[in-house]
Design an enzyme around this catalytic site. Structure first.
Site, mmCIF file in Angstrom:
data_model
loop_
_atom_site.group_PDB
_atom_site.id
_atom_site.type_symbol
_atom_site.label_atom_id
_atom_site.label_comp_id
_atom_site.label_asym_id
_atom_site.label_seq_id
_atom_site.Cartn_x
_atom_site.Cartn_y
_atom_site.Cartn_z
ATOM 1 N N SER A 25 6.738 -17.139 -14.375
ATOM 2 C CA SER A 25 6.135 -16.483 -13.214
ATOM 3 C C SER A 25 6.435 -17.210 -11.918
ATOM 4 C CB SER A 25 4.614 -16.382 -13.403
ATOM 5 O OG SER A 25 4.067 -17.657 -13.685
ATOM 6 N N CYS A 26 7.703 -17.514 -11.656
ATOM 7 C CA CYS A 26 8.058 -18.062 -10.345
ATOM 8 C C CYS A 26 7.747 -17.027 -9.266
ATOM 9 C CB CYS A 26 9.538 -18.410 -10.292
ATOM 10 S SG CYS A 26 10.032 -19.772 -11.359
ATOM 11 N N ASP A 27 7.413 -17.510 -8.080
ATOM 12 C CA ASP A 27 7.164 -16.632 -6.938
ATOM 13 C C ASP A 27 7.786 -17.244 -5.696
ATOM 14 O OD1 ASP A 27 5.152 -14.423 -7.856
ATOM 15 O OD2 ASP A 27 4.432 -16.279 -8.762
ATOM 16 N N GLU A 113 14.835 -16.658 -8.885
ATOM 17 C CA GLU A 113 13.855 -16.081 -9.802
ATOM 18 C C GLU A 113 14.579 -15.633 -11.063
ATOM 19 O OE1 GLU A 113 10.498 -15.480 -9.339
ATOM 20 O OE2 GLU A 113 10.484 -16.437 -7.373
ATOM 21 N N SER A 239 9.707 -11.837 -7.146
ATOM 22 C CA SER A 239 9.161 -12.474 -8.333
ATOM 23 C C SER A 239 10.036 -12.062 -9.510
ATOM 24 C CB SER A 239 7.699 -12.064 -8.525
ATOM 25 O OG SER A 239 7.096 -12.831 -9.541
#
Length: 532
Positions: A25-27, A113, A239
């Protein structure tokens, strides 16, 4: 692109496997002039979410020159070296050559991402997405050059290989590439690509819903939100989900492959997201929802005086919306947040292992950079660095050591979260406020000695906070029992892999011993009843 029809059953299995076992869950986001509080600054923020045991490090690379015949060893692949590489600060998993995010001396900022699509990711060793991020930082003077370099690297070398730590993990990559004049969102699938520029008049991506009032709850978002009209602020968020258009340019093979596979009707306008979206991962990963959340928060700040560095830090520390109750990472086995904490799986297996904020100020060539060099932004502090001013850590090994020091504190808090978190949050807010207030933009104009003294002073504040927090936990003590057995088992397993002492208790508390005994007795009674 590889054909998907010939191995549809294996592709479906791979899709389900990746969607459940590898939730990440990189943002990443950018706020362009017109949305920020000061005189035309650009603000960039990213959380890197990786395996909880994967140490992150922050390193500074100075400008270098090379001979024409020089070669460069990336994570897996050897490629031709550039004649000149630029100075940059980057945050990266310690085991790989590439990085998750960074900024170079020319003010080019890049973050990537992980994305999945109907096209299986390549397992053959090639360039990792993180290798491409670092190559942009080392070789490009503008974001436009960065976009062109991605096209060239994909064409020559391709992307692929295991990007996981302790287990295999393969994926495609999306990038946010930013400088003072332009910002781009670029998504890549195998060797194909699609790109759009972030407008300074309209926030992109348009697939995410606008909200002038924030925050709002994750539960209020749905897939129907993806068709909302674009907002009017120059804020962009990405994301782990494919974006909607409109797109400015794409590789020819992207549309051709979708038509060939039957994902797109050649007589209709090409819809990239609907053609390539991997439905299970798109839903379970909650990438679009997290992008909605971060953009809504940033819009709220923009409408109330403009986004500041403090606001960016607040968004990167966010745990969810209103109406969801007080956040506790021990509750539930799913639910990705912007500030990510690993749970007991099979879905929530990653955590935020590093975080970065970059501010590009008008009239100043020197970017101002804020890093945690640690996991869990909600429990760590952002401290300032410049490309020519780095804290006195004693080298890369000390950067890794500091990550481990904080990770020990982080896990001690997680082991008895409700007991410690209020004190930790209060200390983080007070200390962070002092660091931000002492780090005015005038420092960017100061001489290198003044900035170096300030960087070292701020890092000493960070170390002092870590010491206070550790002493507080020792004084308060820890519970010997738990209501969260599966959660604690998962974390004890992670600690065991590192050879660490685990602060997570195994004994169940009395509040659950009774029900457990009743269930066991009921099972025994049922067994004997069936036998008789």
């Amino acid at each position: 692109l590889p054909s998907s029809s010939s191995s549809s059953s294996s592709s479906i299995f791979l899709s389900i496997y990746l969607s459940i076992y590898y939730m990440f869950s990189c943002d990443t986001f950018v706020c362009l002039p017109g949305s920020t509080a000061d005189d035309g600054s650009t603000l960039f923020g990213k959380n890197s979410d990786r395996d909880p045991n994967e140490a992150h490090e922050v390193i500074c690379i100075q400008q270098m020159t090379y001979t024409h015949e020089s070669k460069l060893q990336c994570t897996y692949l050897e490629i031709d070296q550039a004649n000149v590489t630029y100075a940059c600060v980057m945050s990266k998993p310690q085991w790989m050559w590439g990085c998750e995010m960074g900024v170079n001396e020319h003010g080019v900022i890049v973050g990537n991402e992980a994305i999945l699509s109907r096209v299986p990711p390549c397992k053959t060793k090639a360039l990792l997405g993180m290798d491409i991020v670092r190559l942009i930082l080392e070789r490009c003077r503008t974001s436009t050059e960065g976009v062109q370099l991605v096209k060239e690297l994909l064409s020559i070398y391709g992307q692929g290989g295991n990007a996981g730590f302790g287990k295999e993990f393969y994926y495609h990559n999306a990038y946010m590439i930013v400088d003072r004049d332009h910002a781009y969102i670029m998504e890549t699938i195998a060797r194909e690509w699609i790109v759009k520029e972030v407008s300074r008049d309209t926030a992109l991506p348009s697939s995410y819903p606008s909200s002038s009032s924030s925050p709002f709850s994750f539960s209020s978002l749905s897939s129907s939100s993806l068709s909302s009209s674009p907002p009017t602020l120059p804020i962009a968020t990405i994301s782990n989900a494919l974006n909607e258009g409109p797109w400015d340019d794409m590789s020819r093979g992207l549309k051709e492959h979708a038509v060939r596979e039957g994902w797109s009707n050649p007589t209709n306008p090409f819809n990239y997201r609907e053609s390539y979206k991997e439905y299970l991962f798109d839903y379970a990963g909650q990438g679009a929802m997290r992008a909605c959340r971060s953009r809504a928060l940033l819009e709220g700040y923009a409408f109330h005086g403009g986004v500041t560095v403090e606001n960016v830090a607040s968004v990167l520390r966010d745990h969810g919306g209103e109406g969801e109750g007080k956040f506790d990472p021990r509750d539930g086995f799913s639910g990705q947040k912007i500030c990510m904490h690993a749970g007991y799986g099979p879905i929530r297996n990653s955590q935020t292992t590093g975080s970065m904020i970059v501010r590009l100020m008008p009239g100043l060539s020197r970017p101002m950079i804020w890093v945690t060099c640690a996991s869990a932004p909600c429990m760590s502090l952002y401290f300032p660095v410049w490309i020519d001013c780095f804290p006195n850590m004693g080298g890369d090994q000390m950067s890794r050591l500091f990550w481990k020091i904080h990770e020990g504190l982080h896990r001690a808090v997680l082991a008895d979260y409700s007991r410690y978190i209020d004190w930790i949050t209060d200390e983080v807010e007070k200390t962070q406020k002092r660091i931000f207030e002492s780090s005015g933009s005038d420092l960017a104009n100061g001489n290198v000695l003044e900035r170096k003294q300030h960087v070292d002073s701020c890092f000493e504040e960070v170390l002092a906070y870590e010491d206070r927090a550790s002493k507080y936990i020792d004084k308060e003590g820890q519970s010997r029992t738990t209501n969260h057995i599966f959660y604690n088992w998962a974390w004890r397993s992670r600690d065991r892999k590192l050879g660490w002492y685990s602060p997570f208790p195994l004994l169940p508390s009395m509040s659950i011993v009774g029900p457990m005994v009743m269930v066991i007795l009921a099972g025994i009674a049922a067994y004997y009843k069936m036998r008789n």
